[in-house]
Scaffold this motif. Structure first.
Motif, PDB file in Angstrom:
ATOM      1  N   ILE A 110       9.427   5.002  -3.742  1.00  0.00           N
ATOM      2  CA  ILE A 110       8.850   4.836  -2.403  1.00  0.00           C
ATOM      3  C   ILE A 110       7.849   5.962  -2.165  1.00  0.00           C
ATOM      4  CG2 ILE A 110       9.278   4.499   0.054  1.00  0.00           C
ATOM      5  CD1 ILE A 110      12.222   3.951  -0.593  1.00  0.00           C
ATOM      6  N   ASP A 111       6.595   5.576  -2.020  1.00  0.00           N
ATOM      7  CA  ASP A 111       5.547   6.536  -1.672  1.00  0.00           C
ATOM      8  C   ASP A 111       5.491   6.548  -0.146  1.00  0.00           C
ATOM      9  OD1 ASP A 111       3.395   8.289  -2.345  1.00  0.00           O
ATOM     10  OD2 ASP A 111       1.961   6.691  -1.844  1.00  0.00           O
ATOM     11  N   GLY A 156      -8.340   1.345   2.963  1.00  0.00           N
ATOM     12  CA  GLY A 156      -9.508   1.399   3.837  1.00  0.00           C
ATOM     13  C   GLY A 156      -9.062   1.089   5.245  1.00  0.00           C
ATOM     14  N   ASP A 157      -9.695   0.073   5.805  1.00  0.00           N
ATOM     15  CA  ASP A 157      -9.340  -0.286   7.178  1.00  0.00           C
ATOM     16  C   ASP A 157      -7.919  -0.821   7.247  1.00  0.00           C
ATOM     17  OD1 ASP A 157     -11.828   0.478   7.871  1.00  0.00           O
ATOM     18  OD2 ASP A 157     -12.688  -1.549   7.883  1.00  0.00           O
ATOM     19  N   GLU A 158      -7.507  -1.427   6.130  1.00  0.00           N
ATOM     20  CA  GLU A 158      -6.144  -1.939   6.087  1.00  0.00           C
ATOM     21  C   GLU A 158      -5.397  -1.311   4.918  1.00  0.00           C
ATOM     22  OE1 GLU A 158      -5.724  -6.287   6.046  1.00  0.00           O
ATOM     23  OE2 GLU A 158      -3.864  -5.964   4.926  1.00  0.00           O
ATOM     24  N   ILE A 159      -4.250  -0.700   5.226  1.00  0.00           N
ATOM     25  CA  ILE A 159      -3.433  -0.100   4.165  1.00  0.00           C
ATOM     26  C   ILE A 159      -2.022  -0.679   4.283  1.00  0.00           C
ATOM     27  CG2 ILE A 159      -2.510   2.037   3.188  1.00  0.00           C
ATOM     28  CD1 ILE A 159      -4.871   3.524   4.461  1.00  0.00           C
ATOM     29  N   PRO A 160      -1.611  -1.456   3.270  1.00  0.00           N
ATOM     30  CA  PRO A 160      -0.288  -2.077   3.386  1.00  0.00           C
ATOM     31  C   PRO A 160       0.849  -1.063   3.206  1.00  0.00           C
ATOM     32  CG  PRO A 160      -1.583  -3.038   1.577  1.00  0.00           C
ATOM     33  CD  PRO A 160      -2.287  -1.810   2.015  1.00  0.00           C
ATOM     34  N   ILE A 161       1.909  -1.238   3.957  1.00  0.00           N
ATOM     35  CA  ILE A 161       3.164  -0.519   3.683  1.00  0.00           C
ATOM     36  C   ILE A 161       4.264  -1.574   3.560  1.00  0.00           C
ATOM     37  CG2 ILE A 161       2.444   1.607   4.874  1.00  0.00           C
ATOM     38  CD1 ILE A 161       4.409   0.873   7.144  1.00  0.00           C
ATOM     39  N   GLY A 162       5.379  -1.157   2.953  1.00  0.00           N
ATOM     40  CA  GLY A 162       6.473  -2.108   2.743  1.00  0.00           C
ATOM     41  C   GLY A 162       6.809  -2.215   1.265  1.00  0.00           C
ATOM     42  N   ALA A 174       2.445   3.163 -10.474  1.00  0.00           N
ATOM     43  CA  ALA A 174       3.856   2.834 -10.707  1.00  0.00           C
ATOM     44  C   ALA A 174       3.998   1.403 -11.212  1.00  0.00           C
ATOM     45  CB  ALA A 174       4.660   3.033  -9.423  1.00  0.00           C
ATOM     46  N   LEU A 175       3.229   0.493 -10.618  1.00  0.00           N
ATOM     47  CA  LEU A 175       3.301  -0.906 -11.059  1.00  0.00           C
ATOM     48  C   LEU A 175       2.851  -1.043 -12.501  1.00  0.00           C
ATOM     49  CD1 LEU A 175       1.861  -2.665  -7.867  1.00  0.00           C
ATOM     50  CD2 LEU A 175       4.150  -3.039  -8.838  1.00  0.00           C
ATOM     51  N   ALA A 176       1.745  -0.358 -12.826  1.00  0.00           N
ATOM     52  CA  ALA A 176       1.213  -0.453 -14.187  1.00  0.00           C
ATOM     53  C   ALA A 176       2.192   0.140 -15.193  1.00  0.00           C
ATOM     54  CB  ALA A 176      -0.133   0.256 -14.271  1.00  0.00           C
ATOM     55  N   ALA A 177       2.924   1.162 -14.773  1.00  0.00           N
ATOM     56  CA  ALA A 177       3.875   1.811 -15.693  1.00  0.00           C
ATOM     57  C   ALA A 177       5.153   0.988 -15.836  1.00  0.00           C
ATOM     58  CB  ALA A 177       4.195   3.217 -15.198  1.00  0.00           C
ATOM     59  N   GLY A 178       5.293  -0.053 -15.009  1.00  0.00           N
ATOM     60  CA  GLY A 178       6.449  -0.933 -15.173  1.00  0.00           C
ATOM     61  C   GLY A 178       7.589  -0.687 -14.212  1.00  0.00           C
ATOM     62  N   ALA A 179       7.294  -0.079 -13.064  1.00  0.00           N
ATOM     63  CA  ALA A 179       8.370   0.203 -12.113  1.00  0.00           C
ATOM     64  C   ALA A 179       9.009  -1.094 -11.632  1.00  0.00           C
ATOM     65  CB  ALA A 179       7.828   0.991 -10.929  1.00  0.00           C
ATOM     66  N   THR A 180      10.327  -1.048 -11.440  1.00  0.00           N
ATOM     67  CA  THR A 180      11.040  -2.262 -11.037  1.00  0.00           C
ATOM     68  C   THR A 180      11.214  -2.354  -9.521  1.00  0.00           C
ATOM     69  OG1 THR A 180      13.118  -1.122 -11.511  1.00  0.00           O
ATOM     70  CG2 THR A 180      12.244  -2.571 -13.226  1.00  0.00           C
ATOM     71  N   PHE A 181      10.914  -1.268  -8.809  1.00  0.00           N
ATOM     72  CA  PHE A 181      10.940  -1.309  -7.336  1.00  0.00           C
ATOM     73  C   PHE A 181       9.846  -0.374  -6.840  1.00  0.00           C
ATOM     74  CE2 PHE A 181      12.039   0.119  -3.135  1.00  0.00           C
ATOM     75  CZ  PHE A 181      12.721  -0.939  -2.518  1.00  0.00           C
ATOM     76  N   VAL A 182       8.872  -0.941  -6.142  1.00  0.00           N
ATOM     77  CA  VAL A 182       7.740  -0.134  -5.666  1.00  0.00           C
ATOM     78  C   VAL A 182       7.507  -0.413  -4.185  1.00  0.00           C
ATOM     79  CG1 VAL A 182       5.280   0.386  -5.952  1.00  0.00           C
ATOM     80  CG2 VAL A 182       6.647  -0.233  -7.951  1.00  0.00           C
ATOM     81  N   ALA A 183       7.532   0.640  -3.384  1.00  0.00           N
ATOM     82  CA  ALA A 183       7.341   0.457  -1.947  1.00  0.00           C
ATOM     83  C   ALA A 183       6.528   1.602  -1.375  1.00  0.00           C
ATOM     84  CB  ALA A 183       8.699   0.380  -1.254  1.00  0.00           C
ATOM     85  N   ARG A 184       6.046   1.370  -0.155  1.00  0.00           N
ATOM     86  CA  ARG A 184       5.343   2.436   0.549  1.00  0.00           C
ATOM     87  C   ARG A 184       5.843   2.468   1.984  1.00  0.00           C
ATOM     88  NH1 ARG A 184      -0.562   1.351   0.489  1.00  0.00           N
ATOM     89  NH2 ARG A 184      -0.953   2.744  -1.260  1.00  0.00           N
ATOM     90  N   GLY A 185       6.122   3.655   2.449  1.00  0.00           N
ATOM     91  CA  GLY A 185       6.579   3.794   3.828  1.00  0.00           C
ATOM     92  C   GLY A 185       5.701   4.769   4.592  1.00  0.00           C
ATOM     93  N   PHE A 186       6.021   4.914   5.854  1.00  0.00           N
ATOM     94  CA  PHE A 186       5.287   5.847   6.719  1.00  0.00           C
ATOM     95  C   PHE A 186       6.348   6.578   7.522  1.00  0.00           C
ATOM     96  CE2 PHE A 186       2.401   6.076  10.735  1.00  0.00           C
ATOM     97  CZ  PHE A 186       2.002   7.371  10.405  1.00  0.00           C
ATOM     98  N   SER A 187       6.286   7.899   7.511  1.00  0.00           N
ATOM     99  CA  SER A 187       7.383   8.661   8.106  1.00  0.00           C
ATOM    100  C   SER A 187       7.467   8.466   9.616  1.00  0.00           C
ATOM    101  CB  SER A 187       7.258  10.143   7.762  1.00  0.00           C
ATOM    102  OG  SER A 187       6.162  10.694   8.424  1.00  0.00           O
TER     103      SER A 187
END
Lengths: 298, 596
Positions: A201-202, A248-254, A166-179
């Motif tokens: 939001i992935d 891996g051991d660390e996966i960022p969300i936000g 998404a970032l490479a395609a030029g998205a203007t808002f990219v986030a990741r959440g966890f349900s």
């Protein structure tokens, strides 16, 4: 009566659909649905001003479980349909929901082009790294080595990284959440709805039936909120790419990234600058303009 | 007797065939002459062979005809390809510095010493302007109309360029007067003034007249002209035009827009349509109208992108899985391209189903003269049963998007209307939109919803008139065609009648609804029936047979990429009538003599 109701603050219950979700007990998608309902109520967006659009898959059943205008379209096509809806009536709030197979597999082409167009909508991908409704096959986000019914000896392909894509395609808002982090997720959804442009939001939304690799526990051990790092600057695209690559051991969300300096598609379209949305405009073309069309041919 | 005049310009792509073609067309139309133009070209940007025929006459000109009166070859290749087909009384105007006549001909040779006349000027435009001016002199056209058009054409390049062009045109005009024999019949004139437009322009303008507010497309020959007109006129017409990543995106975007309440349209050719078929089913299942234009080209697969064919009929009939109501119509000429679009939108809106317009390259890229009064933008607009604002009478709260009705049509609320929220799904659903494909699966409900949608077919059949026979009912032969072959069959019928073979014509415009019974009733009383189709397998003949069991006496088919010329049909009819005692069905496949 209706007027009085609208003056009352909305609650999540006002967005309850005609039927209850038929997802498996424990499915991550419940958390996404309830967060979405909660935020829409909080933001006081009336149900009839929202169109929830999905493709096909377990998570794509969501429009049936929420009381808004809904479109349960074709596998992979929700973003294209949503673009049409937004162009025809840019005053509507458009929310697209779906899964990883729907969005990054069969719908991958529409994903990158909808991003590129910066269509003002919120796209929530419920990413469970598996095909659920077809009973457990490898998805574009299934990790390498994962065994499924379609790859019983293990996936030999590299997964897609929806964040960096998404970032490479030029998205203007990219986030990741966890349900399983509903407050955090609700906050991302709220920011996404407020963002003027394409908000992606992935959401890690574990499949308790078919994915025994990426479980709630597996995610809980690894996720780390970007918001907890005060030095993180979500306007820095390169930094967002770096964090996006972490797995891996660390996966960022936000919230990885947001920029607000680009117009969304309907803002970039002079035809929509003034006046009613297209859907409510006069169908006839003024006679003097018609005359010009015909004069050109003579 | 043929009272038309046909001029043909041949050259390589990029050599400037189009501009003199446009100028001829404008001069003819401004003189009040009808015209029909067809450009045979190739899928190449520079080089190859392009051959534009423009035929004009006082009466309506329905096809590009059989003969060329004036040939303008812009290169040796064009001369070599066409000189052999030139008849006596015809003329060939060419640059004698670079082109030689080659074989012997009865036609008048009109060599232009371009270097000498243009005083050694460099530009290829000079050769074309000289030829254009010389030709018009031979046709008996005054210099002023040419001067007027050249001024318009070159105005934006500055007055110097205009003057240069006018000077060279004058030289060519005078040279022809002094050196060439004028045509026996000067080009006539009428008090009319016609518009000249291509089928693609007509389709696009038909969309504008229909109130289309959203148009999207992926470029694909020979439908791209619709996108070009739409894009160029989008702002003045108030139409939002989008170029989309692929045809899958196109139809889905169009359906999204239509669902939100606008009239939406898209155009493509067979390959793009193949990608759209899943979307077509969505339109039917969600009962969201969409109009798709399929401009046929020679298939299968990439096929011959710049050549014409009527080969997509079965794709249209079978597009999408499952049973659902659809509308399919094939416009019969360029004006009909304009008229059919609003008609199709009205029906698609009324019956909330997909509508397909089945054109082809012959119409889409062909051009014809149209009386500007016929381009009526005040045509009827019927949006069907739509709910666009809150109205308690519409049954708020109890609103059922897919309410079971006698007509099968359920009032359609668009997003944004309070009290009517619902989900439109591609899964089978109940009256209120709730899915009945999962835990609520119910055979009785499924059947009721299928019946509801399919009941619309009855309304659709009643909304469209059956076709009518053109000409004397007692004719010796009935020619049956569909869509774009209307004009060429009409001319063939006239030629047959002139030769003493009485003929009539049945032209089919609506494929779905077909009105098969009405068609068979007409054909049953015909003495000898021949189906004329621009395809290999007789797609319409097979379709009519599948619907009605009707089998014609003969077929004329052409699948070489080029359209029929009138003589192809006339000769095939004569052949078939000469041996009509044959018990088996006769098939003629005319040979296209022109190598384009």
């Amino acid at each position: 009566m209706a007027t009085v109701l609208q003056l009352q603050p909305l609650t999540a219950a006002d967005f309850k659909g005609k039927v209850d979700p038929d997802w498996c007990p424990g499915c991550g998608d419940f958390g996404v649905l309830s967060s979405l309902q909660k935020v829409l109520a909080e933001m006081n967006i009336l149900p009839h001003n929202v169109v929830t659009i999905s493709g096909i898959g377990c998570s794509s059943n969501l429009p049936g479980f929420i009381d808004t205008y809904g479109m349960h379209t074709l596998h992979g096509r929700a973003l294209a349909v949503a673009t049409g809806v937004k162009m025809a009536n840019h005053k509507l709030n458009v929310v697209v929901t779906g899964g990883d197979g729907d969005g990054f597999g069969i719908g991958g082409n529409h994903f990158i082009h909808t991003i590129r167009r910066n269509v003002d909508l919120l796209y929530v991908a419920m990413d469970n790294q598996i095909y659920g409704l077809t009973t457990g096959q490898t998805s574009p986000t299934s990790r390498k080595g994962m065994k499924t019914k379609s790859m019983p000896y293990g996936n030999v392909e590299e997964p897609i990284n929806p964040i960096t894509l998404a970032l490479a395609a030029g998205a203007t808002f990219v986030a990741r959440g966890f349900s399983a982090e509903p407050k955090h997720l609700a906050n991302l959804i709220k920011q996404g709805l407020e963002h003027k442009g394409f908000s992606f939001i992935d959401v890690f939304s574990p499949c308790v039936t078919y994915n025994h690799d990426n479980t709630y526990a597996w995610f809980r051990e690894r996720i780390k909120k970007l918001e907890d790092d005060v030095s993180y600057d979500s306007s820095d695209w390169h930094e967002a790419m770096k964090r996006g690559l972490l797995w891996g051991d660390e996966i960022p969300i936000g919230k990885f990234f947001q920029r607000t300096d680009l117009p969304s598609l309907h803002e970039a379209e002079p035809l929509l600058d003034q006046g009613e949305p297209l859907a409510h405009r006069e169908l006839r073309i003024a006679p003097e303009i018609v005359r010009n069309f015909i004069t050109e041919l003579m | 007797m043929d009272r038309t005049f046909a001029v043909a310009i041949g050259g390589a792509a990029g050599q400037g065939v189009a501009t003199p073609g446009d100028i001829f067309a404008k001069i003819f139309a401004r003189r009040g002459l009808h015209l029909n133009a067809y450009n045979a070209y190739q899928s190449i940007i520079r080089g190859g062979h392009t051959f534009l025929t423009i035929r004009a006459g006082i009466e309506e000109v329905t096809c590009f005809g059989d003969h060329i009166d004036l040939l303008i070859p812009l290169n040796q290749d064009s001369m070599d390809r066409h000189i052999g087909l030139m008849k006596a009384n015809a003329a060939v105007v060419y640059n004698s510095d670079t082109i030689k006549p080659g074989s012997l001909t009865q036609a008048q040779l009109c060599p232009l010493p371009v270097n000498q006349l243009s005083k050694g000027s460099r530009s290829k435009v000079e050769q074309n302007t000289l030829a254009l001016a010389a030709s018009l002199r031979m046709m008996g056209v005054d210099f002023e109309p040419l001067a007027e058009i050249l001024t318009e054409q070159f105005m934006r390049k500055g007055s110097k360029v205009v003057t240069e062009n006018l000077d060279i045109a004058r030289v060519g005009y005078d040279y022809a007067g002094a050196n060439f024999q004028p045509f026996a019949f000067p080009l006539p004139m009428s008090g009319m003034q016609y518009a000249v437009l291509s089928g693609n322009t007509a389709l696009a303008m038909g969309g504008a007249a229909a109130g289309v507010k959203f148009y999207c497309a992926y470029p694909m020959s020979p439908s791209t002209g619709v996108l070009h007109w739409m894009a160029a006129h989008a702002r003045s017409a108030g139409i939002l035009v989008r170029q989309v990543e692929d045809e899958i995106g196109v139809i889905n975007m169009a359906i999204g827009a239509a669902h939100a309440g606008v009239r939406a349209m898209c155009a493509t050719s067979g390959g793009g349509f193949a990608l759209m078929t899943e979307g077509l089913g969505m339109s039917a299942m969600m009962e969201t109208p969409v109009v798709v234009i399929d401009v046929q080209r020679a298939g299968p697969s990439t096929g011959v992108p710049t050549k014409t064919e009527q080969g997509d009929l079965w794709q249209m009939l079978g597009a999408g899985f499952g049973d659902f109501p659809r509308l399919i119509a094939a416009p019969t000429d360029i004006l009909d391209c304009f008229r059919l679009v609003p008609e199709m939108h009205n029906l698609a809106d009324r019956f909330q189903c997909p509508g397909i317009i089945l054109g082809d390259l012959l119409l889409s890229e062909g051009r014809s003269s149209v009386d500007p009064k016929q381009l009526n933008f005040d045509t009827e607009i019927d949006r069907g049963e739509m709910i666009v604002s809150a109205d308690p009478a519409n049954g708020e709260n109890g609103y059922k998007r897919y309410k079971i009705t006698e007509s099968g049509i359920s009032p359609r609320a668009i997003p944004g209307v309070p009290g009517h929220t619902h989900t439109a799904a591609t899964d089978e659903h109940d009256e209120d939109g709730v899915l009945i494909s999962d835990e609520f699966t119910n055979p009785a409900k499924r059947r009721a919803m299928m019946d509801k949608r399919q009941r619309k077919v009855l309304g659709i059949e009643a909304a469209v008139q059956p076709p009518v026979l053109i000409g004397t009912p007692t004719a010796e032969v009935t020619l049956v065609g569909w869509g774009s072959t209307s004009g060429v069959i009409r001319e063939a019928v006239a030629m047959l009648n002139e030769e003493g073979i009485s003929a009539n014509q049945l032209q089919i415009r609506w494929m779905v609804p077909l009105h098969g019974e009405a068609i068979v009733n007409i054909l049953k009383s015909s003495k000898y029936t021949i189906m004329v189709e621009n395809n290999y397998s007789g797609q319409f003949a097979r379709y009519l047979r599948s619907e009605t069991s009707y089998v014609p006496d003969g077929c004329i088919r052409k699948y070489d990429g080029e359209p029929f010329m009138p003589h192809h049909i006339v000769e095939a009819v004569k052949e078939q009538l000469a041996c009509k005692t044959h018990k088996t069905q006769q098939l003629s496949v005319p040979v296209h003599e022109i190598m384009v």
